[in-house]
Design an enzyme around this catalytic site. Structure first.
Site: not given
Ligand SMILES: Cc1cc2nc3c(=O)[nH]c(=O)nc-3n(C[C@H](O)[C@H](O)[C@H](O)COP(=O)(O)OP(=O)(O)OC[C@H]3O[C@@H](n4cnc5c(N)ncnc54)[C@H](O)[C@@H]3O)c2cc1C
Length: 529
Positions: A137, A249, A297, A356, A391
């Protein structure tokens, strides 16, 4: 469990100011994890495996993790790839603002974290039996991206972690409204669920709340990515760093009338040969960067933004017609395009840059520790120093897995040492601007390219926000959006240079004197009479 409807005993001075209010229910845990994406589940599993009574909260079913497409960047052992090469690519993308020690530490633990995920049941694509299929990538100097289901990596990561965490205490439709604390440490979390307001008393709380894409009117982020964790940290007096670096993105599916979450067209398509062109068929990145369409990016997003401004075109085009076995390799993208009436096998895909990823966030060390004892953060909400000013693709699932696991272990140890604090609850209200108004202002003035006049106008718009009590999920999202927008605007205004994904039209050049990470704190809460 503490009986419902009774105020908690005080443990130290109350956080904030003002009088105490009753809550509808109270419980106790060792570790509360807010979020059930990759970081939250990795943290929850790690804390649970250390013997901590762990509760996970999630306000919504959808996570960014589920939507991740491209994959996880990881250096596999016994290949010609090296940790130093991955570190070098990450530092190059981060444009002088990564913490090299943090990057090295996280990258070096990547393979172990992925191996744990595989032991928990994740299945990654193979190029031959027993050999992981690796793709490339933007910004990576070699193929090191593990993927699953073609372009459905996040869905597989989420499935495997959900399965592994099936026996954990996971509370869906629970919104965290406030991190409770006394002068010296965390004491619990204020939560809203269908039974009303409740407190979970706990010595360790992990923010794993994901991103802030809904600051803008179109984003790749799932519903609920409203910057809650950044606001919860600020309200607890904890600093946030580098939040001006919102990554756009380059290729979000364009829809003239679309708002809210929009499909992402993964960068891995360009890794497999898709090319970016404008409406006249001219390359957008030729002469812009030696890596062309595979440049980092921010470079590609800024090149598209500049071309659209210069031509007045509504969108750019990603031509993926030359990608072999497009439908099989990229089923998620193919389906999203077809739902929008575009066949990527036969037509170029219309794309625009879209909000993004938050490169900055709650300031932590590489174990997720913040400045407030007992409060940790991991995943997109945190700023460990891994991403700097921009990132590198597929580094965030990696960071979520590695730092999530570490934070869970640290939180369990802290809980063991800290005993059982009792939280007190304050009735607070905080400012909220109408969401549509806020998103319009952020999209207009704090998007791919910013300047002082626009950021001043944004600051003035945000100053018209009015107080709102914190009781429901909508309340916490609206006030979190406002608090997060304010801190993004302040950070963007203060950074009088262009660096990484922060582009200032009035300061287009990178200023070596500003190659420093900046941490911001916020004002105390407004209290109800
Ligand atoms: C379309 C897309 C494609 C991507 N592709 C990639 C990829 O290929 N590779 C890569 O490394 N990264 C990728 N990313 C980025 C990556 O997916 C995210 O940065 C990562 O998954 C975030 O994980 P997280 O556990 O921090 O948050 P999330 O997976 O977003 O989880 C957040 C959690 O917090 C909870 N939450 C939020 N606020 C509250 C609250 N006040 N009270 C209770 N619960 C709450 C939500 O309900 C959820 O359960 C992508 C992102 C997107 C949007």
């Amino acid at each position: 469990m503490i009986p419902a409807g009774r105020s908690a005993a005080t443990g130290g001075r109350p956080s904030g100011c003002g009088g105490r209010s009753g809550v509808d229910w109270q419980q106790r845990a060792d570790v509360v994890v807010i979020g059930t994406g990759v970081a939250g589940l990795a943290a929850g599993l790690a804390a649970h495996r250390r013997g901590a009574r762990t509760v996970l909260l999630s306000k919504a079913d959808e996570t960014a993790t589920f939507h991740a497409q491209g994959g996880i960047a990881v250096v596999l052992p016994f290949t010609d790839d090296t940790v130093e090469s991955h570190v070098a690519d990450t530092l190059a993308a981060g444009a002088g603002l990564c913490d090299a020690d943090a990057v090295r530490s996280i990258v070096a633990d990547g393979y172990q974290a992925v191996a744990t995920l595989i032991a928990d049941g994740a299945r990654f694509d193979e190029s031959a039996p027993g050999q992981w299929a690796l793709t490339r990538e933007g910004g990576h100097s070699r193929r090191r991206i593990m993927h699953a289901g073609g372009d459905a990596t996040g869905a597989e990561v989420q499935r495997a972690l959900d399965h592994a965490a099936a026996t954990l205490d996971i509370r869906r439709n629970h919104s965290a409204l406030q991190v409770l604390h006394d002068d010296t440490r965390v004491t619990g979390v204020l939560v809203n669920n269908s039974d009303g307001l409740g407190v979970i008393h706990a010595p360790s709380v992990i923010l794993a709340t994901g991103g802030l894409g809904h600051l803008y009117n179109a984003t790749t982020n799932p519903e609920g990515a409203c910057g809650d964790g950044i606001a919860l940290a600020l309200w607890a007096g904890v600093g946030v760093a580098d939040v001006e670096f919102v990554q756009f993105h380059p290729t979000m599916l364009f829809d003239r009338h679309g708002s809210g979450r929009r499909p992402l067209i993964t960068e891995a398509l360009r890794g497999e040969g898709a090319v970016l062109r404008d409406a006249r068929g001219d390359s957008i990145t030729a002469g812009v960067h030696p890596m062309g369409d595979l440049a980092p990016r921010d470079v590609v997003a800024a090149a598209i933004d500049a071309r659209l401004r210069a031509t007045g075109d509504e969108c750019a085009y990603l031509d993926a017609r030359g990608v072999e076995r497009l439908e099989q390799r990229f089923p998620t993208v193919t389906a999203a395009c077809r739902r929008a009436g575009i066949d990527p096998v036969r037509q170029p895909i219309p794309v625009v840059p879209g909000a993004h990823y938050s490169c900055g966030g709650v300031a932590t060390d590489v174990h997720g520790r913040t400045e407030l004892p007992g409060l940790l953060a991991a995943g997109e909400v945190a700023r460990t120093g891994m991403h700097g000013a921009n990132r590198l693709a597929s580094n965030s699932l990696l960071e979520g897995l590695v730092v999530g696991g570490r934070a869970g272990r640290v939180a369990a140890e802290h809980a063991h040492d800290a005993g059982s604090p009792m939280a007190t609850v304050e009735s607070v209200e905080r400012d909220a601007l109408d969401r549509t108004e806020l998103q319009a202002a952020m999209s207009r003035w704090a998007s791919v390219v910013r300047d002082a006049d626009g950021l001043d106008a944004l600051t003035a718009a945000l100053a018209t926000a009015t107080p709102r009590p914190l009781r429901t999920r909508a309340d916490v999202e609206d006030v979190a959006l406002t608090a997060t927008a304010r801190v993004v605007a302040a950070a963007a205004l203060a950074r009088t240079e262009s660096r990484g994904c922060h582009h200032r039209a009035d300061f287009p050049v990178t200023d070596p004197a500003q190659a420093v990470s900046r941490t911001l704190h916020t004002r105390p809460a407004v209290c109800l009479p």
